[in-house]
Design a protein around this motif. Sequence first.
Motif, PDB file in Angstrom:
ATOM      1  N   ALA A  41      -4.373  -1.922  -2.623  1.00  0.00           N
ATOM      2  CA  ALA A  41      -2.871  -3.446  -1.892  1.00  0.00           C
ATOM      3  C   ALA A  41      -4.482  -4.668  -1.241  1.00  0.00           C
ATOM      4  O   ALA A  41      -4.962  -5.111  -2.185  1.00  0.00           O
ATOM      5  N   LYS A  42      -3.359  -4.400  -0.069  1.00  0.00           N
ATOM      6  CA  LYS A  42      -4.112  -5.863   0.649  1.00  0.00           C
ATOM      7  C   LYS A  42      -4.517  -6.748   0.186  1.00  0.00           C
ATOM      8  O   LYS A  42      -4.230  -7.695  -0.139  1.00  0.00           O
ATOM      9  N   GLY A  43      -6.328  -5.918  -0.096  1.00  0.00           N
ATOM     10  CA  GLY A  43      -7.330  -7.933  -0.613  1.00  0.00           C
ATOM     11  C   GLY A  43      -6.822  -7.856  -1.896  1.00  0.00           C
ATOM     12  O   GLY A  43      -6.864  -9.328  -2.046  1.00  0.00           O
ATOM     13  N   GLY A  57       0.810  -1.270  -0.050  1.00  0.00           N
ATOM     14  CA  GLY A  57       0.306  -0.071  -0.551  1.00  0.00           C
ATOM     15  C   GLY A  57       0.787   0.917  -0.034  1.00  0.00           C
ATOM     16  O   GLY A  57       0.565   2.253  -1.111  1.00  0.00           O
ATOM     17  N   ALA A  58       2.229   0.986   0.689  1.00  0.00           N
ATOM     18  CA  ALA A  58       2.732   2.845   0.653  1.00  0.00           C
ATOM     19  C   ALA A  58       3.380   2.669  -0.158  1.00  0.00           C
ATOM     20  O   ALA A  58       3.116   4.052  -1.237  1.00  0.00           O
ATOM     21  N   GLU A  59       4.038   2.077  -1.238  1.00  0.00           N
ATOM     22  CA  GLU A  59       4.514   1.851  -2.325  1.00  0.00           C
ATOM     23  C   GLU A  59       3.425   2.101  -3.567  1.00  0.00           C
ATOM     24  O   GLU A  59       3.953   3.364  -4.335  1.00  0.00           O
ATOM     25  N   VAL A  72      -6.256   1.770  -0.378  1.00  0.00           N
ATOM     26  CA  VAL A  72      -5.383   0.286  -0.137  1.00  0.00           C
ATOM     27  C   VAL A  72      -6.460  -0.931   1.112  1.00  0.00           C
ATOM     28  O   VAL A  72      -6.536  -1.836   0.820  1.00  0.00           O
ATOM     29  N   GLN A  73      -7.384  -0.106   1.904  1.00  0.00           N
ATOM     30  CA  GLN A  73      -8.078  -0.610   3.494  1.00  0.00           C
ATOM     31  C   GLN A  73      -9.182  -0.841   2.998  1.00  0.00           C
ATOM     32  O   GLN A  73      -9.844  -1.681   2.641  1.00  0.00           O
ATOM     33  N   CYS A  74      -9.751   0.081   2.548  1.00  0.00           N
ATOM     34  CA  CYS A  74     -11.009  -0.722   2.035  1.00  0.00           C
ATOM     35  C   CYS A  74     -11.488  -0.727   0.698  1.00  0.00           C
ATOM     36  O   CYS A  74     -13.016  -0.548   0.434  1.00  0.00           O
ATOM     37  N   SER A  87      -5.848  10.265   9.284  1.00  0.00           N
ATOM     38  CA  SER A  87      -5.826   9.288   7.906  1.00  0.00           C
ATOM     39  C   SER A  87      -4.105   7.839   8.372  1.00  0.00           C
ATOM     40  O   SER A  87      -3.648   8.570   9.535  1.00  0.00           O
ATOM     41  N   PHE A  88      -4.145   7.259   7.524  1.00  0.00           N
ATOM     42  CA  PHE A  88      -2.840   6.707   7.554  1.00  0.00           C
ATOM     43  C   PHE A  88      -2.688   6.558   5.869  1.00  0.00           C
ATOM     44  O   PHE A  88      -3.508   5.882   5.397  1.00  0.00           O
ATOM     45  N   HIS A  89      -1.302   6.442   5.518  1.00  0.00           N
ATOM     46  CA  HIS A  89      -1.101   5.969   4.315  1.00  0.00           C
ATOM     47  C   HIS A  89      -0.171   5.464   4.063  1.00  0.00           C
ATOM     48  O   HIS A  89       0.695   4.997   2.230  1.00  0.00           O
ATOM     49  N   GLY A 111      -8.881   3.450   8.103  1.00  0.00           N
ATOM     50  CA  GLY A 111      -9.072   2.584   8.131  1.00  0.00           C
ATOM     51  C   GLY A 111      -8.239   2.425  10.196  1.00  0.00           C
ATOM     52  O   GLY A 111      -8.519   2.096  10.791  1.00  0.00           O
ATOM     53  N   GLU A 112      -6.713   2.782   9.655  1.00  0.00           N
ATOM     54  CA  GLU A 112      -5.854   3.038  10.821  1.00  0.00           C
ATOM     55  C   GLU A 112      -6.437   3.693  11.703  1.00  0.00           C
ATOM     56  O   GLU A 112      -5.713   3.277  12.479  1.00  0.00           O
ATOM     57  N   GLY A 113      -7.012   4.638  11.305  1.00  0.00           N
ATOM     58  CA  GLY A 113      -7.348   5.927  12.409  1.00  0.00           C
ATOM     59  C   GLY A 113      -8.418   5.603  13.236  1.00  0.00           C
ATOM     60  O   GLY A 113      -8.683   5.809  14.008  1.00  0.00           O
TER      61      GLY A 113
END
Length: 395
Positions: free
Chosen positions: A247-249, A105-107, A221-223, A133-135, A190-192
Motif C-alpha cells: 500500500a503506502k508508497g 494497507g489495512a484493507e 505495506v510499509q517495507c 507487529s502492525f497490520h 515498521g510501526e513497531g
Amino acid sequence: MLVDELDAKFIINTYGRRKGHTLFLVKGEGVHVWDDEGRRYIDFVGGLAVNILGHCHPAVVEAVCSQVRELSHVSNLYYTRPQAELARVLVENSACDQVFFANSGAEANEAAIKLARIYHRGGRYRIITAGNSFHGRTLATVTATGQEKYQRGFAPLPEGFLHARFNDLASFEELVDDETAAIMVEPVQGEGGIYVAEEAFIRGLRELCDRSGALLIFDEVQCGMGRTGKLWAYEHWGVEPDLFTVAKGLGGGLPIGVMLARSEVARAFQPGNHASTFGGNPVVCRAAQAVLKIILEKPFLDEVWRKSELFMSGLQSLAAAFPGLVEETRGLGMMAAMELQKPLAAEAQESCLEKGLLVNAIGERILRFLPPLTAAEADLEEALAIIRETLAALP
Ligand SMILES: Cc1ncc(COP(=O)(O)O)c(C=O)c1O
C-alpha cells in the motif's frame, strides 16, 4: 475560522493534533514541505512511508491529471485499462500471479486474511502474527496487530488470531497446528520501531508453512515498493510468500492497497467473495503505474541502496559520537531508526522540526526516518547534520 479551530471543532480527535503544536502544511515539492508561514522542512516522515518519490513528483502529477480528465471512476463491474496494466506490472515483478485492489494497507491485509481463510474452506482459520507487529486498524487487522494498546476498548475481537515473537522461529512452531490458516509477518516491522527480520527466521517461516500447510503472508505495506532498496523486502532473503500486501508508497501519495497471491491461492476467491467500490480506481492506478515505472528503471533501486548505506553509516557515526545518548541504530535501506537510551524521542522530534527536519517518534525512545527514495546525498547529509545538532542539545 482558523484551521486548528476547524479541526478541533469538526474532526474527531484520533490523531492527537493540538493547537499551537501541530504543523499546518500547505505545499510539498520533492523532499520538502512548507508550512503556512512559509517555513520549509525536509520531510523524512513522508506521509509515513507514502511519499517515496517525494512530494508532487511530475510523473505522478501528469498521470493523475490526464486520467482524471479522461475517466475518473467507474464500477468494478467494468474493465479499465489502468487497473489491468497495473496488475500486470505488479505480477510481472513479483512472486505472485494475481492481485486484488483495495484502498489502504489495512484493507489489503483484510483481503489477505479473508483469502487465507476461504482458501482452507473453513477447515483452518487461525492466523499467527508477530508480537510488536502492525497490520492496520480494522477489527480483523487490529486483532492481527501484535500490540495490545491498539486493541484496548474494542472487545470482542474477532476469533482466531495468535501472536508469536518476531525473529523467534520456535515461538511460531509452538503455535502452528492443523487449524493454522496462515502466518503473517512484516519482513521489516515498521510501526513497531523498525526491526528487520533475520534470514534464518524468514527462511524458517517458509519451511514451517510448507511443512504444515499454512500460507505465508508478508505484509509489505510499509517495507515494500523499494523502501528497503529492493522492490519487495522479501527479495533480500530470496524467500517467496504465498500472498503479500502492498500500500503506502505504491500510489505516490494517492490511496491504494493491493493484495497479491499465487494463482493456486487466488483461485479461492470467487465472484461475490470480496469487493471494493474504489479498489483499482483508474486515477490511482495510473499514479501507481507512474511510480512503478520510475522505481523499476535501472539503476533507480541500486542508487536507493547506495544512498541508504550513506545514511545508515551517517546514523552509525552519530551513535558512536553520542554513546551516552544513542542505544543503537538499525534498519534496511531507507527505513531507519535510532533508539535513544532515555525517553527523549518526542523532545528530539520537536527539536528536529524546529531545525527544519520532520522525523517521527515511535514510543518514548525511538526516532524513525523514512526519507523519500529520491532524496539526494545532500538532503541526507543536511538531515544528518540536523540530527547531530539535535543530539548535541539533548540533556
Ligand atoms: C506494515 C503495515 N501494515 C498495515 C498498515 C495499515 O495501513 P493503512 O494505514 O493504509 O490502513 C500499516 C500502516 O502503518 C503498516 O505499516
